[in-house]
Design a protein around this motif. Structure first.
Motif, PDB file in Angstrom:
ATOM      1  N   PRO A  41       0.800  -1.240   0.000  1.00  0.00           N
ATOM      2  CA  PRO A  41       0.000   0.000   0.000  1.00  0.00           C
ATOM      3  C   PRO A  41       0.825   1.279   0.000  1.00  0.00           C
ATOM      4  CG  PRO A  41      -0.973  -1.618   1.474  1.00  0.00           C
ATOM      5  CD  PRO A  41       0.322  -2.211   1.003  1.00  0.00           C
ATOM      6  N   ASP A  42       1.923   1.310   0.747  1.00  0.00           N
ATOM      7  CA  ASP A  42       2.727   2.532   0.826  1.00  0.00           C
ATOM      8  C   ASP A  42       3.400   2.887  -0.497  1.00  0.00           C
ATOM      9  OD1 ASP A  42       2.045   2.898   3.428  1.00  0.00           O
ATOM     10  OD2 ASP A  42       3.944   2.180   4.272  1.00  0.00           O
ATOM     11  N   TYR A  43       3.521   1.902  -1.397  1.00  0.00           N
ATOM     12  CA  TYR A  43       4.230   2.137  -2.660  1.00  0.00           C
ATOM     13  C   TYR A  43       3.312   1.967  -3.873  1.00  0.00           C
ATOM     14  CZ  TYR A  43       7.931   1.475   0.702  1.00  0.00           C
ATOM     15  OH  TYR A  43       8.729   1.579   1.817  1.00  0.00           O
ATOM     16  N   ARG A  44       2.014   1.813  -3.594  1.00  0.00           N
ATOM     17  CA  ARG A  44       1.047   1.606  -4.672  1.00  0.00           C
ATOM     18  C   ARG A  44       0.566   2.968  -5.178  1.00  0.00           C
ATOM     19  NH1 ARG A  44      -1.068  -3.092  -6.113  1.00  0.00           N
ATOM     20  NH2 ARG A  44      -2.970  -3.117  -7.368  1.00  0.00           N
ATOM     21  N   LEU A  49       4.988   4.661 -11.557  1.00  0.00           N
ATOM     22  CA  LEU A  49       5.088   3.813 -12.746  1.00  0.00           C
ATOM     23  C   LEU A  49       5.088   4.615 -14.048  1.00  0.00           C
ATOM     24  CD1 LEU A  49       2.577   0.981 -11.728  1.00  0.00           C
ATOM     25  CD2 LEU A  49       5.039   1.097 -11.298  1.00  0.00           C
ATOM     26  N   VAL A  50       5.005   5.916 -13.959  1.00  0.00           N
ATOM     27  CA  VAL A  50       4.963   6.747 -15.170  1.00  0.00           C
ATOM     28  C   VAL A  50       6.239   6.550 -15.984  1.00  0.00           C
ATOM     29  CG1 VAL A  50       4.912   9.111 -16.055  1.00  0.00           C
ATOM     30  CG2 VAL A  50       3.431   8.461 -14.137  1.00  0.00           C
ATOM     31  N   GLY A  51       6.088   6.174 -17.240  1.00  0.00           N
ATOM     32  CA  GLY A  51       7.222   5.955 -18.124  1.00  0.00           C
ATOM     33  C   GLY A  51       7.708   4.523 -18.169  1.00  0.00           C
ATOM     34  N   LEU A  52       7.248   3.687 -17.238  1.00  0.00           N
ATOM     35  CA  LEU A  52       7.731   2.300 -17.188  1.00  0.00           C
ATOM     36  C   LEU A  52       7.309   1.514 -18.419  1.00  0.00           C
ATOM     37  CD1 LEU A  52       9.346   0.550 -15.167  1.00  0.00           C
ATOM     38  CD2 LEU A  52       7.160  -0.360 -14.369  1.00  0.00           C
ATOM     39  N   CYS A 110      16.236 -10.597 -14.152  1.00  0.00           N
ATOM     40  CA  CYS A 110      15.784  -9.792 -15.278  1.00  0.00           C
ATOM     41  C   CYS A 110      14.520 -10.436 -15.838  1.00  0.00           C
ATOM     42  CB  CYS A 110      16.870  -9.724 -16.352  1.00  0.00           C
ATOM     43  SG  CYS A 110      16.427  -8.676 -17.757  1.00  0.00           S
ATOM     44  N   VAL A 111      13.427  -9.680 -15.897  1.00  0.00           N
ATOM     45  CA  VAL A 111      12.157 -10.203 -16.382  1.00  0.00           C
ATOM     46  C   VAL A 111      11.614  -9.316 -17.487  1.00  0.00           C
ATOM     47  CG1 VAL A 111      11.572 -11.285 -14.177  1.00  0.00           C
ATOM     48  CG2 VAL A 111      10.838  -8.934 -14.629  1.00  0.00           C
ATOM     49  N   GLU A 112      10.735  -9.877 -18.295  1.00  0.00           N
ATOM     50  CA  GLU A 112      10.081  -9.105 -19.348  1.00  0.00           C
ATOM     51  C   GLU A 112       8.816  -8.448 -18.799  1.00  0.00           C
ATOM     52  OE1 GLU A 112       7.929  -9.712 -23.725  1.00  0.00           O
ATOM     53  OE2 GLU A 112       9.009 -11.386 -22.785  1.00  0.00           O
ATOM     54  N   LEU A 113       8.648  -7.183 -19.076  1.00  0.00           N
ATOM     55  CA  LEU A 113       7.428  -6.486 -18.668  1.00  0.00           C
ATOM     56  C   LEU A 113       6.341  -6.778 -19.698  1.00  0.00           C
ATOM     57  CD1 LEU A 113       5.885  -4.505 -16.857  1.00  0.00           C
ATOM     58  CD2 LEU A 113       6.819  -2.636 -18.247  1.00  0.00           C
ATOM     59  N   ALA A 114       5.310  -7.500 -19.271  1.00  0.00           N
ATOM     60  CA  ALA A 114       4.231  -7.879 -20.184  1.00  0.00           C
ATOM     61  C   ALA A 114       3.052  -6.916 -20.128  1.00  0.00           C
ATOM     62  CB  ALA A 114       3.759  -9.302 -19.857  1.00  0.00           C
ATOM     63  N   GLY A 115       2.999  -6.089 -19.088  1.00  0.00           N
ATOM     64  CA  GLY A 115       1.898  -5.143 -19.002  1.00  0.00           C
ATOM     65  C   GLY A 115       1.759  -4.563 -17.607  1.00  0.00           C
ATOM     66  N   ILE A 116       0.922  -3.543 -17.509  1.00  0.00           N
ATOM     67  CA  ILE A 116       0.582  -2.914 -16.233  1.00  0.00           C
ATOM     68  C   ILE A 116      -0.929  -2.983 -16.108  1.00  0.00           C
ATOM     69  CG2 ILE A 116       0.683  -0.805 -14.854  1.00  0.00           C
ATOM     70  CD1 ILE A 116       3.139   0.022 -16.513  1.00  0.00           C
ATOM     71  N   GLU A 117      -1.400  -3.577 -15.020  1.00  0.00           N
ATOM     72  CA  GLU A 117      -2.829  -3.826 -14.867  1.00  0.00           C
ATOM     73  C   GLU A 117      -3.271  -3.497 -13.449  1.00  0.00           C
ATOM     74  OE1 GLU A 117      -4.999  -7.407 -16.693  1.00  0.00           O
ATOM     75  OE2 GLU A 117      -4.766  -7.986 -14.594  1.00  0.00           O
ATOM     76  N   ILE A 137      12.818  -2.190  -8.082  1.00  0.00           N
ATOM     77  CA  ILE A 137      12.576  -2.481  -9.496  1.00  0.00           C
ATOM     78  C   ILE A 137      13.285  -1.403 -10.293  1.00  0.00           C
ATOM     79  CG2 ILE A 137      10.829  -2.650 -11.307  1.00  0.00           C
ATOM     80  CD1 ILE A 137       8.845  -3.482  -9.060  1.00  0.00           C
ATOM     81  N   LYS A 138      14.088  -1.821 -11.260  1.00  0.00           N
ATOM     82  CA  LYS A 138      14.821  -0.862 -12.096  1.00  0.00           C
ATOM     83  C   LYS A 138      14.662  -1.254 -13.561  1.00  0.00           C
ATOM     84  CE  LYS A 138      18.439  -0.205  -8.588  1.00  0.00           C
ATOM     85  NZ  LYS A 138      18.230   1.220  -8.282  1.00  0.00           N
ATOM     86  N   PRO A 139      14.631  -0.290 -14.467  1.00  0.00           N
ATOM     87  CA  PRO A 139      14.539  -0.627 -15.894  1.00  0.00           C
ATOM     88  C   PRO A 139      15.826  -1.261 -16.396  1.00  0.00           C
ATOM     89  CG  PRO A 139      14.844   1.731 -15.619  1.00  0.00           C
ATOM     90  CD  PRO A 139      14.635   1.177 -14.240  1.00  0.00           C
ATOM     91  N   TYR A 140      15.671  -2.228 -17.282  1.00  0.00           N
ATOM     92  CA  TYR A 140      16.798  -2.850 -17.979  1.00  0.00           C
ATOM     93  C   TYR A 140      17.178  -1.951 -19.158  1.00  0.00           C
ATOM     94  CZ  TYR A 140      19.293  -6.275 -20.891  1.00  0.00           C
ATOM     95  OH  TYR A 140      20.215  -6.933 -21.670  1.00  0.00           O
ATOM     96  N   LEU A 141      18.452  -1.568 -19.227  1.00  0.00           N
ATOM     97  CA  LEU A 141      18.931  -0.682 -20.284  1.00  0.00           C
ATOM     98  C   LEU A 141      19.863  -1.473 -21.204  1.00  0.00           C
ATOM     99  CD1 LEU A 141      19.786   2.481 -18.145  1.00  0.00           C
ATOM    100  CD2 LEU A 141      17.647   1.948 -19.349  1.00  0.00           C
ATOM    101  N   PRO A 142      19.398  -1.850 -22.391  1.00  0.00           N
ATOM    102  CA  PRO A 142      20.205  -2.734 -23.247  1.00  0.00           C
ATOM    103  C   PRO A 142      21.542  -2.141 -23.656  1.00  0.00           C
ATOM    104  CG  PRO A 142      18.267  -1.889 -24.421  1.00  0.00           C
ATOM    105  CD  PRO A 142      18.090  -1.543 -22.989  1.00  0.00           C
ATOM    106  N   TYR A 143      21.663  -0.820 -23.744  1.00  0.00           N
ATOM    107  CA  TYR A 143      22.922  -0.260 -24.225  1.00  0.00           C
ATOM    108  C   TYR A 143      24.042  -0.346 -23.193  1.00  0.00           C
ATOM    109  CZ  TYR A 143      22.339   4.155 -21.609  1.00  0.00           C
ATOM    110  OH  TYR A 143      22.204   5.099 -20.620  1.00  0.00           O
TER     111      TYR A 143
END
Length: 227
Positions: A41-44, A49-52, A110-117, A137-143
């Motif tokens: 709840p404290d992080y919901r 999630l904007v931009g994720l 490392c996981v694939e993001l399939a969606g936000i629901e 949770i951090k974004p995976y940056l391929p470069y």
């Protein structure tokens, strides 16, 4: 100033693995596996999630919760471990492995993001026990995160290991259609401890709400029953 730092879970993950038996040894080995990350709840907060949605993959930092419980009960970490893919006999330094028995019992996947629901994250390819606490949770940056030329140490020798899976279609039909390929992928990766090779032994894997019983003879895994 003390360097000790208390961290709290920001989320927990819901997977098809109520028990650690059968969990893939690395994330991404079974891309068909699906899971849901549910925020505390404290992080919901939708603003977090904007931009994720612009990223295809994520890094999860989490805790081997069963190992942490063992540590709390008095068990201590050891500087060397026996990697399963080396047969459970050869020792390697813990920092040369991804063993759960680490000083802080932290995992990285490392996981694939399939969606936000509904404020939850839907991910694919996770290698986590159901209910595992997620700390970040951090974004995976391929470069910067992808290094195809990197050396894989002793793990390279077993990177492409897999079993031939034989399963009656009538057994497989007992699972939801979207779970069938995931189960076959889990079985292909050989859930057994590396030191067990008895072709007569019947193993039981809890997968979601189903129980899967199988035997392994050589390089062939035969599904005997799905309940």
């Amino acid at each position: 100033m003390s360097e000790a730092y208390t961290i709290l879970p920001i989320a927990h993950i819901r997977t098809d693995f109520p028990d650690k038996f059968g969990i893939p040894r690395q994330s991404g080995l079974v891309p068909e596996l699906t899971a849901r990350i549910v925020f505390e709840p404290d992080y919901r907060d939708p603003h977090a999630l904007v931009g994720l949605e612009g990223y295809s993959h994520l890094w999860l930092i989490w805790q081997f919760s069963t190992v942490a419980a063992e540590y709390a009960a008095g068990k201590r970490w050891r500087p060397t471990v026996r990697p399963p893919r080396l047969g459970g006999n050869a020792r390697r330094g813990v920092f040369a492995t991804r063993s759960p028995y680490r000083p802080n019992a932290l995992g990285l996947s490392c996981v694939e993001l399939a969606g936000i629901e509904d404020g939850d994250l839907l991910v694919k390819g996770a290698d986590l026990l159901d209910g595992t606490p997620i700390y970040d949770i951090k974004p995976y940056l391929p470069y910067v995160d992808a290094h195809p030329e990197a050396r894989g140490g002793f793990a390279d020798a077993t990177a492409h290991y897999g079993l031939k899976v034989e399963c009656d279609p009538a057994f497989l039909a007992k699972l939801p259609k979207e779970k069938q390929a995931a189960l076959l992928g889990v079985l292909q990766n050989d859930p057994r401890p590396a030191y067990q090779h008895d072709p007569q032994r019947v193993y039981t894997l809890d997968f979601g709400t189903n129980k899967v019983r199988f035997t392994v003879d050589g390089q062939t895994l035969q599904v005997r029953e799905i309940l």
